[in-house]
Structures are given as C-alpha cells and as structure tokens.
Write a protein that holds these residues in place. Structure first.
Motif, short mmCIF file in Angstrom:
data_model
loop_
_atom_site.label_atom_id
_atom_site.label_comp_id
_atom_site.label_asym_id
_atom_site.label_seq_id
_atom_site.Cartn_x
_atom_site.Cartn_y
_atom_site.Cartn_z
N SER A 291 2.76 1.19 -1.83
CA SER A 291 2.61 -0.28 -1.88
C SER A 291 1.37 -0.69 -1.10
CB SER A 291 3.81 -0.97 -1.26
OG SER A 291 4.96 -0.53 -1.84
N LEU A 292 1.17 -0.06 0.03
CA LEU A 292 0.00 -0.39 0.85
C LEU A 292 -1.28 -0.06 0.08
CD1 LEU A 292 -0.67 -1.37 3.75
CD2 LEU A 292 -0.86 1.01 4.41
N TYR A 293 -1.23 1.15 -0.53
CA TYR A 293 -2.40 1.59 -1.30
C TYR A 293 -2.66 0.61 -2.45
CZ TYR A 293 -5.18 4.41 -4.49
OH TYR A 293 -6.16 4.85 -5.33
N THR A 294 -1.59 0.26 -3.17
CA THR A 294 -1.73 -0.64 -4.32
C THR A 294 -2.28 -1.99 -3.86
OG1 THR A 294 0.26 0.41 -5.07
CG2 THR A 294 -0.49 -1.43 -6.38
N SER A 295 -1.70 -2.52 -2.75
CA SER A 295 -2.15 -3.84 -2.32
C SER A 295 -3.62 -3.82 -1.96
CB SER A 295 -1.32 -4.32 -1.13
OG SER A 295 -1.73 -3.69 0.06
N VAL A 296 -4.05 -2.76 -1.26
CA VAL A 296 -5.47 -2.67 -0.87
C VAL A 296 -6.34 -2.62 -2.11
CG1 VAL A 296 -7.18 -1.14 0.21
CG2 VAL A 296 -5.02 -1.62 1.38
N HIS A 297 -5.90 -1.80 -3.12
CA HIS A 297 -6.74 -1.61 -4.29
C HIS A 297 -6.70 -2.78 -5.26
CE1 HIS A 297 -8.25 2.52 -3.75
NE2 HIS A 297 -7.36 2.42 -2.74
N LEU A 298 -5.55 -3.44 -5.34
CA LEU A 298 -5.47 -4.61 -6.21
C LEU A 298 -6.27 -5.75 -5.63
CD1 LEU A 298 -1.82 -4.85 -7.55
CD2 LEU A 298 -3.91 -4.44 -8.83
N TRP A 299 -6.08 -5.94 -4.31
CA TRP A 299 -6.73 -7.10 -3.70
C TRP A 299 -8.23 -6.90 -3.50
CZ3 TRP A 299 -2.15 -7.66 0.21
CH2 TRP A 299 -1.10 -8.34 -0.43
#
Ligand SMILES: Nc1ncnc2c1ncn2[C@@H]1O[C@H](COP(=O)(O)OP(=O)(O)OP(=O)(O)O)[C@@H](O)[C@H]1O
Length: 896
Positions: free
Chosen positions: A47-55
C-alpha cells in the motif's frame, strides 16, 4: 484449572498439553496468526509503495523500479522488496525451527524413557520394553481417563537433587539439542530487529506526501500510519515465529506420546493404560499434593493467574486500594506535567521571557509538591495493603496445611511445609506488594509519556521505539528462563529446609552417631545448589539489564542525534527536545519497573503455585461434614476392612479385618510388629478411610458421621507421645476451653502423673520443651494419658500407651487405666505387646498378615494352641533385652 496428574512438584516444567486436539488447534491457530501477520505486513508495504507511485507517479518502469530501490528518502520500493525477502526468510526459518523442535521433543521423550528404565538400558530404543514400563516412565507417559490429557512434564536432572553436579554434556549432545533451535530463533530475532531499525530510520528520513488526500485524510498521515504499522508487525512476526516453533514441539510431543501409547497398548493389552488409577511411581512421589483418596489436582499458577489471585486477595482492602488509586491518579497526572514545565522553562530561558519563566517555575514547584505528597500517600496505602495481604496469605496457608488429610502428611516433611509457610509465602507476597504500588502507576506513566512523545514528534518517537523490540525480546527470554530456574531454586530451598529440620528434630541421634558432618554436608549441598542457581540467575539478570541499558543509551543517542538535527533545522525547539528526552526517560523507567515487577511475578509464580495449591486443596475427609453425634454408646464394628497406605500401595496392610467390640468392652489387639494393629487405631480415628469394607460406630458408618463431634467422645494415646512446647497444664488441657484445676489434677492423679509434676519447682506451669524433650518418655506418656482422661471419652484407643514405661511406672499407669476401665461404660481398644497389659481384656484379637486370625479371652486363646499361645510362650521365655541385643548383634553383625 488444575492439572490432571495432580500436584506437580517444582522439578517439573510445564510445557503445554499432550491432548492431541488441543495441541493441533494450538499449532493451527499460531500458524494462522503468523500467516495473517505476513499478509498485513505485505499489505502495508505494498500500500505504501502504491500510494507513493500513484501519487508521485514515480518509478513506473522496471528501470525506474530498480533506481527507486536505492532512493531511501522518496521511494518505498526497498520496503516492499525487503518485506518479501523477510517473509520468505521467516517462513524458511520457522519451518526449519519447527523441524528442530520436533526432533528435540522426540529426543527428550526417548531420553526420559531410557532414564526411567534404569541404568541397565543401553540403547535409545525404549520400544522393546514397552510392556513393562517403569513407574516413572508410566507416570510420564501414562494418560488418565483413557485420553491424552496428561500435561507435559520434564523432570529435572536427579543428580541435582542428590547434591551431585549433573554429568557434563558432550559438544555433540549440546549442539544437537535445543541449541540449534535457539540459534535459529536468535537469527529470526536479529533479522526482525534489523528490519525494524531500518524501517525506523527510514521513517525519519522519508519524504511523506503532503499534497494528496484520500477519503479526506492527508497522504502524510496514511503513509506514516502504514510505516508505523509495519514497524509494529515486524516485532509481532518475530514473536510469532517463536510461538509457532514452540507449538510444533508441543504437537510433536503429543504425537510421539500418542504413538508410544498405542504401541504399549498393543504390546501389553489395554489393561495397563486403560486403568484410571495414577501410575504407582507418581502416586508414591514425595512432596505431592494428595488427599485420602489419592493424588490431587494442583492449582496451576502462571503470571496472569497469579495476578488475578493477588487482586482477589487484596479485594478485602478495597477502601485502602480506592484511596491509593485516587492518590495515584493525582500524582500521575501532575507527574506527567512536570517534563512539560521543564521544557517550557528552558525555552523561556533561551528566549529571555522572564514573566512566563517565573510563572512556570512557580507552577513546577506546586506540581512537584503535589506529586510528592500524593505519591507518598499512595505508597503508604499500598504498603499497608501488602502487609495485610501477607497476613491473610499466611493465615490461609496455615489453615490449608492443617486441614489436609493425614495421607498428605505421610508424603511430605515438616521442613518442606515450613519452607512453604515461610519462604514461599514471603516470596509470593513480596511482588504483590510491589505490584500493587508500582504496576498501575507505571502503566499510567508509560501510556501517558508514550502519547505525549508522539504528540511532540512522531518521527522521533518511531526512531526511539526501534530499540524497544530488542529490549522486550531480551526481557521475555530472560523471564522465561528465570521462571524455570527459580522454580528449581525454591524446590532446593525446601529440600534444604527439610534436611535441616530433620537433622534438628533428631539432634540426639545425630550427636550419638557423630554424624554432624554428614548432616552439615547434606544441608550444604542443597543450599549450594540453590545458591548456584541464584547466582546464575543474578548473572543472567545483570546481563539482561546491561544489554537493556546499552539499548536504552543507544536510544538516547538516536534521540539527541535526530532531535538535535531537527533543532538545528528549526523544526523543533530545544525545550521540546528536552521534554521529549524526559518523557522518553519516563517511558524507559516505567517500562523497566513494569518488567521488574513482571519478572518478580515470574520468579514468585513457582512459590505461588506451592502456596495456592495448598490453600485451594480441600481435604477428602472433611471433619466438619456428616451427621453430628451428641452421645456415643461406644459399640465398634469392623466389617471386612481392607486398607493400604498411599505411599506403599503395593503392600496391603489390612486384608479383610472383621471385629466386633461391644459397648463397654475392652479389646486388645496383639500380634507381630507391623501386623496392622496401629493401623486399625488410625482407621478408628478416621485418619484414613478404609479402601474396602466399613467401620461402624454405634451402627453408623463412620464416614457418615461428623468427625469433630465423634472425636469429642474418643480419646487416643498414641505410640509416639506428642507434646507441645508449652506448660504441663496447657498440654493436659490441650483443646479444652472449659475445665477446672481440680479436674485437671484429678486426671493427672489418675494417670499417676500428679506426683512427679508436683516435684518440679514450677509444678503444672513447668514448660516441657519442644516435643516434650524436657520430660522422660514415661512422664510424657503419663501426661498424654492425663490429657485423654480429662476428656472422659466413651471410646479409649490406647496404642501401646505403656510402652515407654518401666515396670514400676507401667504398673502405676496400668492401675490407672484399669481403674478407668473398671468404672465401666467405656469401650477400649488397646494395642499392646506385653502380656500383662492384655490378659484382662474382654476380648483379644490376634492379628497376622493383615487379618484377625484368632479372637477370644486370654484363657480361651491359650487353650487353642495357636498363634496367641506361641506369642505368650515366646514372651515368657524371652531373654533379658540386653542378652537379646547381644545375641542379635552376634547374628547380624559381620564377624571379624
Ligand atoms: N504412614 C504409613 N505409610 C506407609 N506405610 C505405613 C505407614 N504406617 C505404617 N505403615 C506400614 O503398615 C504396616 C502396619 O503398620 P502398623 O503400624 O499398623 O503395625 P503394628 O502392628 O502397629 O506394628 P507395631 O506393633 O510395631 O507398632 C507396616 O508394614 C508399616 O511399615
């Protein structure tokens, strides 16, 4: 909940259960929990990875991903990769550790079987001897009630209890044992702690997203929560790998025992294991909790249960506790404010803000006084509660000991009991005292300081808390190890006590045989072993404390490093940094106080188990139950009475005794020594219940009568005359609240004791010393007779009441007894070896091999030409004791 095998002494280690279903569900549950932890951990990281990459739309391509791996401050790819790697490693290590635990459990069981089979066994294959398992092995493997319900036991090395050091382990044995598994678990710990520190360090340097929002919550908050959760889960993962490995060991042990049981059942037929009786080895074990009907369940005490019992013990002091808690609330609240004032004062000093500086100084003084005052009151209240709890505990334990069945005392020693009444009670009460006064206060301080730390700087807090995991781990490992060690130490102390009281109780024999050195060595070997264990514990404790202190200092360095950087960047004030440091110190000291209370609880759990088991155990023969008896005619009937003592179950003492003693009759029991005469007297007093048949008193089954009321009408003069260390008067009137001096003197005159008592300068006030050592055997016996006569019982039980008397005194006492008997209306059962004592009895019962072989009058029996006649003839032809002694010596002592 008690253990199925009854009381388990201190040389037994509790490991869990051998119940297959329980073991399997334990294993499944722990594996499931660990899997869940892995899933949460991975979810956090992704989730952390996704949030960083999405945002941030950062690192979209494979190349970008690789680049971002090394990007410590703006990307979390490293956390994702490391999470996957860590989980794979942990799965592998958990699997390997479980396999090692499996081997260890099997090896331990086999070694135990071998040991139980005795020194003759030479191979590890105990299976061949399955059908003739020794008592010890069956006590370990035997399962009661037909199910696998017995707890797991590991006995300590017997060598320790013998005072000899255990044989040294070879490297092979050492390394192939649990050490490999411990190494695996240590690697797990290092791995998790390392990652935790990494995530902690990343937290402080990471650039959290401040621009995006999800469901109205800032991206920064989402990301920091995800990272914080991951730090916490890593700690849990480490713990759960340990638990999974431990569960595997319990499961494998349960499986092994089940297979062995099946094998044995096949070999020996179902009978050996279908028996619901405890195995003889365990049944005869000394120091076990037992009642008249056999072994008893022991109250199992772990830390939590101890805590609950301590709270229930303190319940009676509810007012004082309430007052203490009120003081605690005030002192904790004001105590938590102190660092805040200290930080603010520093900031005011730096900013030269005099008015606020002065106000805060005044407030600090006021709050310091309030804190100190309420703290002192709280301390006082809790100390008083602690003292009262100690008294309640001592009283309850003594009540618990005194009310136990006589069978319990057959299997224990007075030294062991004294140890429980002194050492164990104070060891148990001490942490209660502490716990009450410190645990709640420190919990409040810990939680309060924790929240305040986070409110000052959550990043600084995350960094500092990375040192908490190793501290908690070390504390947990130490406390588990220390609990077992201290359980053994208390057992050794009890053994030392037992050795001392035995030697002191028989001090004349010790002096006569000049065995002082032997006794001293015996005592020393026990205290030495106990001391060695205590020293080992002290070293381990010092080591654990030292490592914890270093970690603690390490955390302080981290705080100053990162906090100082924030101050230099202007993101934190110096005062806040100081406040943070002070709160951190508060967390540390509160945590350490809680840990030391928990550790002392752990240490005391062994002592608590010994104390609470006795407090909780109700006797099988309840002296207060049953129909009250106001008068007694004194008719006694024994119907096919069978009996064996618990400590020697394979040796039947009475094999079917039937006897009828009419009201007011005198019955003499004669026969060879060890024939069971005294045992009949014990059964008549209901010290024990018969194992077969019944005893009727006035036609009532003795088991249905109220024992206390029956004893009012019965008088016993036992073989070993028992005296209390008080005056002769107190000894004669023992247990009576109403009596006159005339009655007492009359009883003494009857027993031919008055004259010798009056020759003492203090007369009836003469103190007799411990167990009556300041009196001669004959004097003691006459006082015991006077004690019995004063009660004017309806049933007299005289167990060799004149055995300690010389011929002249015997004649005097016999005269007294004859007088009492001739008064009529009293039933008398007397055990005697001397012909002169029994010849006038209404009935003589001759006992042999546990049954009555002849019954009748003296003349009648003489005419029968049977056992009685032989006994009489032998006594009439008996050589003088001294020549007999010489003759025995000549035939038994080695010649030359
Ligand atoms: N508390 C006990 N536990 C185990 N065995 C016991 C106990 N008391 C006695 N015995 C055994 O029971 C048997 C009968 O003992 P008991 O004292 O009844 O014999 P007795 O006929 O009175 O002997 P004596 O005439 O020597 O006093 C003996 O073999 C003795 O060793």
């Amino acid at each position: 909940m008690g253990k199925k095998t009854g009381y388990l002494p201190e040389n037994v280690v509790y490991l869990g259960t051998t119940n297959m279903n329980e073991a399997q569900s334990l294993w499944r549950w722990r594996v499931g929990a660990l899997t869940a932890l892995f899933i949460i951990d991975l979810s956090c990281a992704s989730s952390l990875y996704t949030s960083v990459h999405l945002w941030n739309l950062h690192g979209q391509s494979a190349r970008g991903f690789l680049d971002s791996l090394l990007d410590f401050t703006t990307d979390s790819s490293d956390l994702l990769v490391f999470s996957i790697l860590r989980i794979l490693c942990l799965v592998g290590l958990a699997y390997y550790g479980s396999a090692l635990a499996w081997q260890e459990a099997e090896r331990t069981e086999r070694a135990k079987e071998l040991k139980a089979q005795g020194p003759g066994s030479s191979s590890l294959n105990g299976h061949q001897n399955g059908n003739k398992s020794s008592p010890r092995s069956s006590s370990i493997n035997g399962e009661q009630n037909g199910g696998l319900k017995e707890p797991l036991l590991i006995r300590k090395d017997n060598a320790v209890s013998n005072g000899k050091p255990p044989p040294a382990k070879g490297f092979e044995e050492w390394f192939s044992g649990s050490s490999k598994k411990d190494i695996v678990l240590f690697v797990v710990f290092l791995l998790c702690t390392g990652f935790q520190a990494y995530v902690g360090a990343k937290c402080v340097g990471f650039y959290f997203d401040t621009t995006h929002r999800l469901w109205g919550v800032k991206g920064e908050v989402w990301q920091s929560v995800l990272m914080g959760t991951q730090v916490a889960w890593i700690l849990c993962e480490s713990r759960y790998v340990h638990l999974v490995v431990d569960a595997r060991r319990i499961l494998s042990r349960a499986l092994y025992l089940r297979n062995r049981r099946k094998e044995k059942e096949q070999n020996a037929g179902a009978t050996a294991f279908a028996s619901s009786k405890p195995a003889p080895g365990l049944a005869q074990q000394e120091g076990t909790l037992r009642g008249d009907k056999g072994l008893k369940e022991e109250t199992e005490v772990d830390q939590n249960r101890f805590l609950m019992r301590a709270i229930s013990l303190a319940r009676e002091e509810v007012c004082l506790i309430f007052c203490a808690f009120a003081c605690l609330a005030v002192s904790s609240a004001s105590g938590l404010l102190l660092p805040r004032f200290q930080g603010r004062i520093l900031d005011h000093a730096i900013n030269n803000d005099r008015p606020h500086f002065k106000t805060d100084i005044q407030l600090l003084i006021v709050f310091t006084i309030i804190t100190g005052l309420f703290e002192a009151t709280r301390n006082l209240c809790f100390t008083v509660v602690g003292k009262r709890v100690l008294k309640t505990l001592q009283d309850r334990l003594f009540m618990g000991v005194v009310r136990q069945d006589i069978a319990y005392f057959d299997g224990t020693t007075s030294g062991e009991l004294t140890s429980r009444l002194t050492n164990d009670v104070s060891s148990m009460a001490e942490p209660i005292n502490w716990m009450l006064s410190s645990i709640v206060r420190n919990l409040i301080a810990l939680v309060g300081a924790f929240v305040l730390c986070f409110s000052i700087s959550w990043k600084l807090s995350m960094l500092a808390f990375t040192t908490m995991a190793p501290i908690m781990h070390i504390t947990a490992v130490y406390s588990r190890w220390s609990r077992e060690l201290n359980r053994k130490r208390y057992a050794l102390l009890a053994e030392a006590n037992s050795a001392a009281s035995e030697a002191l109780g028989n001090v004349r024999t010790v002096r006569a045989f000049s065995t002082e050195e032997v006794e001293i060595d015996r005592f020393k070997s026990k205290t030495l072993s106990a001391m060695q264990k205590g020293v080992r514990d002290a070293f381990a404790y010092a080591g654990a404390v030292a490592v914890n202190d270093w970690l603690d200092l390490g955390a302080s360095v981290l705080i100053l490093w990162y906090g100082g950087t924030l101050v230099m960047q202007g993101r934190l004030s110096a005062g806040k940094l100081i406040t943070f440091e002070l709160y951190w110190n508060q967390i540390q000291s509160a945590y350490q106080s809680i840990m030391s209370v928990l550790m002392s609880l752990t240490r005391a759990a062994g002592a608590a188990q010994r104390v609470l088991s006795l407090v909780d155990a109700l006797p099988d023969i309840d002296p207060n139950a049953g129909t009250m008896v106001s008068t007694l005619d004194g008719e006694i009937k024994l119907e096919d009475v069978k009996f064996h003592y618990q400590m020697r179950p394979q040796h039947p003492v009475l094999t079917g005794v039937s006897l009828h003693v009419g009201q007011g009759q005198v019955c003499a029991l004669v026969g060879r020594s060890g024939g069971g005469k005294s045992t009949i007297v014990h059964l008549l007093m209901r010290f024990y219940d018969p194992t077969g048949g019944k005893i009727l008193l006035d036609g009532w089954d003795l088991r249905h009568l109220n024992l206390k009321s029956v004893h009012k009408h019965m008088g016993l003069v036992a073989q070993d005359t028992q005296m209390f260390a008080c005056s002769i008067e107190e000894n004669i009137t023992y247990g009576l609240t109403k009596y006159t001096l005339e009655e007492m003197e009359e009883a003494a005159r009857y027993a031919n004791a008055h004259e010798f008592i009056m020759r003492f300068p203090d007369g009836y006030a003469t103190r007799v010393g411990e167990r009556g050592v300041r009196l001669s055997g004959g004097q003691r016996q006459r006082i015991a007779i006077a004690r019995m006569l004063l009660r004017r019982p309806k049933v007299l039980l005289l167990d060799e009441a004149t055995s300690s008397l010389d011929t002249e005194s015997e004649a005097l006492v016999q005269q007294a007894l004859d007088r009492l008997i001739s008064e009529g209306g009293r039933t008398v059962v007397l055990v005697a070896h001397r012909l002169s004592t029994v010849r006038n009895a209404d009935m003589i019962a001759v006992m042999e091999k546990g049954s009555v072989v002849e019954q009748g009058h003296h003349e009648e029996l003489l005419e029968r030409n049977g056992v009685y006649q032989r006994l009489v003839r032998r006594q009439l032809n008996k050589p003088t004791p001294i020549s007999a002694a010489y003759r025995d010596a000549a035939t038994t002592l080695p010649q030359g």
